[in-house]
Design a protein around this motif. Structure first.
Motif, mmCIF file in Angstrom:
data_model
loop_
_atom_site.group_PDB
_atom_site.id
_atom_site.type_symbol
_atom_site.label_atom_id
_atom_site.label_comp_id
_atom_site.label_asym_id
_atom_site.label_seq_id
_atom_site.Cartn_x
_atom_site.Cartn_y
_atom_site.Cartn_z
ATOM 1 N N ALA A 20 0.963 -1.173 -0.090
ATOM 2 C CA ALA A 20 -0.111 0.062 0.042
ATOM 3 C C ALA A 20 1.026 1.260 -0.133
ATOM 4 C CB ALA A 20 -0.961 -0.053 1.382
ATOM 5 N N ARG A 21 1.588 1.394 -1.151
ATOM 6 C CA ARG A 21 2.467 2.642 -1.397
ATOM 7 C C ARG A 21 2.103 3.741 -2.072
ATOM 8 N NH1 ARG A 21 7.694 0.800 -0.051
ATOM 9 N NH2 ARG A 21 7.742 -1.141 0.627
ATOM 10 N N VAL A 22 2.759 4.863 -2.035
ATOM 11 C CA VAL A 22 2.583 6.136 -2.792
ATOM 12 C C VAL A 22 3.968 6.601 -3.180
ATOM 13 C CG1 VAL A 22 0.348 6.838 -1.846
ATOM 14 C CG2 VAL A 22 2.476 7.677 -0.963
ATOM 15 N N HIS A 23 3.861 7.230 -4.333
ATOM 16 C CA HIS A 23 5.103 7.830 -4.772
ATOM 17 C C HIS A 23 5.649 9.258 -3.919
ATOM 18 C CE1 HIS A 23 7.825 10.147 -7.785
ATOM 19 N NE2 HIS A 23 8.006 8.964 -8.326
ATOM 20 N N THR A 28 -0.105 15.425 -1.129
ATOM 21 C CA THR A 28 -0.464 15.634 0.220
ATOM 22 C C THR A 28 0.919 15.744 1.262
ATOM 23 O OG1 THR A 28 -2.720 14.996 -0.198
ATOM 24 C CG2 THR A 28 -1.863 14.822 2.032
ATOM 25 N N LEU A 29 1.729 14.920 0.689
ATOM 26 C CA LEU A 29 2.981 14.806 1.477
ATOM 27 C C LEU A 29 3.704 16.237 1.563
ATOM 28 C CD1 LEU A 29 4.611 12.569 3.042
ATOM 29 C CD2 LEU A 29 5.917 12.089 0.797
ATOM 30 N N PHE A 102 -6.286 11.771 0.086
ATOM 31 C CA PHE A 102 -5.242 12.634 -0.165
ATOM 32 C C PHE A 102 -5.023 12.662 -1.611
ATOM 33 C CE2 PHE A 102 -2.486 9.007 -1.613
ATOM 34 C CZ PHE A 102 -3.201 7.782 -1.145
ATOM 35 N N LEU A 103 -4.526 13.685 -1.923
ATOM 36 C CA LEU A 103 -4.078 13.965 -3.428
ATOM 37 C C LEU A 103 -2.847 13.330 -3.884
ATOM 38 C CD1 LEU A 103 -4.987 18.074 -3.098
ATOM 39 C CD2 LEU A 103 -6.420 16.167 -3.756
ATOM 40 N N GLY A 104 -2.899 12.832 -5.149
ATOM 41 C CA GLY A 104 -1.860 11.987 -5.498
ATOM 42 C C GLY A 104 -0.755 12.701 -6.131
ATOM 43 N N SER A 105 -0.062 11.930 -7.026
ATOM 44 C CA SER A 105 1.174 12.564 -7.681
ATOM 45 C C SER A 105 1.027 12.702 -9.125
ATOM 46 C CB SER A 105 2.372 11.368 -7.606
ATOM 47 O OG SER A 105 1.874 10.281 -7.876
ATOM 48 N N LYS A 159 -11.228 17.870 9.406
ATOM 49 C CA LYS A 159 -9.972 17.044 10.030
ATOM 50 C C LYS A 159 -9.157 16.832 9.098
ATOM 51 C CE LYS A 159 -9.415 12.870 12.968
ATOM 52 N NZ LYS A 159 -8.470 13.486 14.048
ATOM 53 N N ALA A 160 -8.270 17.925 8.773
ATOM 54 C CA ALA A 160 -7.233 18.253 7.651
ATOM 55 C C ALA A 160 -5.994 17.633 8.265
ATOM 56 C CB ALA A 160 -7.402 19.358 7.070
ATOM 57 N N ASN A 161 -5.047 16.991 7.305
ATOM 58 C CA ASN A 161 -4.053 16.528 7.652
ATOM 59 C C ASN A 161 -2.944 17.857 8.172
ATOM 60 O OD1 ASN A 161 -5.085 14.695 5.810
ATOM 61 N ND2 ASN A 161 -3.196 13.761 5.723
ATOM 62 N N GLY A 162 -2.994 18.887 7.271
ATOM 63 C CA GLY A 162 -1.984 19.823 7.701
ATOM 64 C C GLY A 162 -2.317 20.457 9.123
#
Ligand code: PMP
Length: 307
Positions: A20-23, A28-29, A102-105, A159-162
């Motif tokens: 379960a990986r992302v770039h 969002t990162l 989350f928003l992707g790459s 409830k936002a990440n940032g």
């Protein structure tokens, strides 16, 4: 945490935990625009493992996405099914669940316009946020030197990440000072909330909690409103100053992770009797009964994962 067996729901499919990986260019990162939930499943006597207030959490996730103008590529029903599936397929009897959008790459930079919303749901065993002793004796907290978000700086109802940078700074400071949690004040100096909990205090038999303004609209908070009404208590939402907390009879935090957590000391002042007070004791017991389905008073709050 990434290297373990199990499955995670990612964009509509259950995938092996390790896959379960992302770039690294996941949007969002970089900028923190994402929304998430913290949900718990408990073992209930009547219906086995059940997710507490699943509908309410999913509704809030969608409200958070709406505030952040993130399109949700899945329906609420699909996400509810995904949350049940991760608990079930990982064979968890009790669990903490983490849904996140989350928003992707697909693009970089603040102006990126081809971004897609991705959604994941993970679940794992997370017995208790605090020790059994803390649940009974209460925790030590301090007023944070970090102010809670201003309502026009970020969106506090999402409830936002940032938003959690602020929480982490406050919590780290409190832990470094030998406390267990921080109490954040709003930009006008009134009590807002903990790093991941809503705040309540009791004085002369009346329960007080801050108005929502810069606080998260907590699902446990709403549960406490209902349980307190059932127990015949009055709850008043009002502005609270830190010195009102110093002279409170009781104080406690609420949150999905923290559950109902008594506060015994604030800024070096003992609160009330310096341990869990009588009102907190009753509400904490009612809360644990509700999440575990004891007495079956609120079956509408429990979503069995087997269904
Ligand atoms: N405030 C903040 C900042 C939180 O992160 C949380 C945890 N989600 C809460 C309050 C409590 O909310 P809930 O009861 O819905 O878990």
């Amino acid at each position: 945490f990434a290297d373990r067996d199990g499955v995670i729901w990612l964009d509509g499919e259950l995938v092996p935990w390790r896959d379960a990986r992302v770039h690294v260019l996941t949007h969002t990162l970089h900028y923190g625009m994402g929304v998430f939930e913290g949900v718990r499943a408990y073992h209930t006597e009547s219906s086995g493992t059940a997710i507490f207030k699943l509908k309410e959490h999913t509704d809030r996730l969608f409200r958070s996405a709406h505030i952040m103008r993130m399109n949700m590529p899945f329906s609420k029903d699909e996400l509810n099914a995904a949350q049940k599936a991760v608990v079930r397929e990982n064979g968890l009897k009790e669990a903490y669940l983490r849904p996140m959008a989350f928003l992707g790459s697909e693009g970089m930079g603040l102006r990126a316009d081809k971004l897609q919303t991705h959604v994941m749901v993970a679940a794992w065993e997370w017995p208790s946020y605090m020790s059994p002793e803390a649940r009974e004796q209460g925790i030590k907290i301090r007023t944070s030197s970090y102010t809670r978000h201003h309502v026009n700086i970020t969106m506090c109802k999402a409830k936002a990440n940032g938003n959690y940078i602020n929480s982490m700074l406050a919590l780290r400071e409190a832990l470094d000072a030998g406390c267990e949690e921080a109490l954040l004040l709003d930009n006008e100096g009134y009590v807002a909330e903990g790093s991941g909990e809503n705040f309540f205090m009791v004085r002369d038999g009346i329960i007080y909690t801050p108005e929502l303004t810069s606080c998260l609209d907590g699902i446990t908070r709403a549960t406490i409103f209902q349980l307190a009404a059932e127990a015949g208590y009055t709850i008043r939402e009002k502005r609270i100053t830190r010195d009102e907390v110093y002279v409170a009879d009781e104080a406690f935090f609420t949150g999905t992770a923290a559950e109902v957590l008594p506060i015994r000391e604030h800024d070096g002042r003992v609160i009330g009797a310096g341990k869990r007070g009588p009102v907190t004791t009753i509400l904490q017991q009612m809360y644990f009964d509700a999440v575990k389905g004891v007495g079956n008073k609120h079956p509408e709050w429990l979503a069995p994962v087997s269904e």
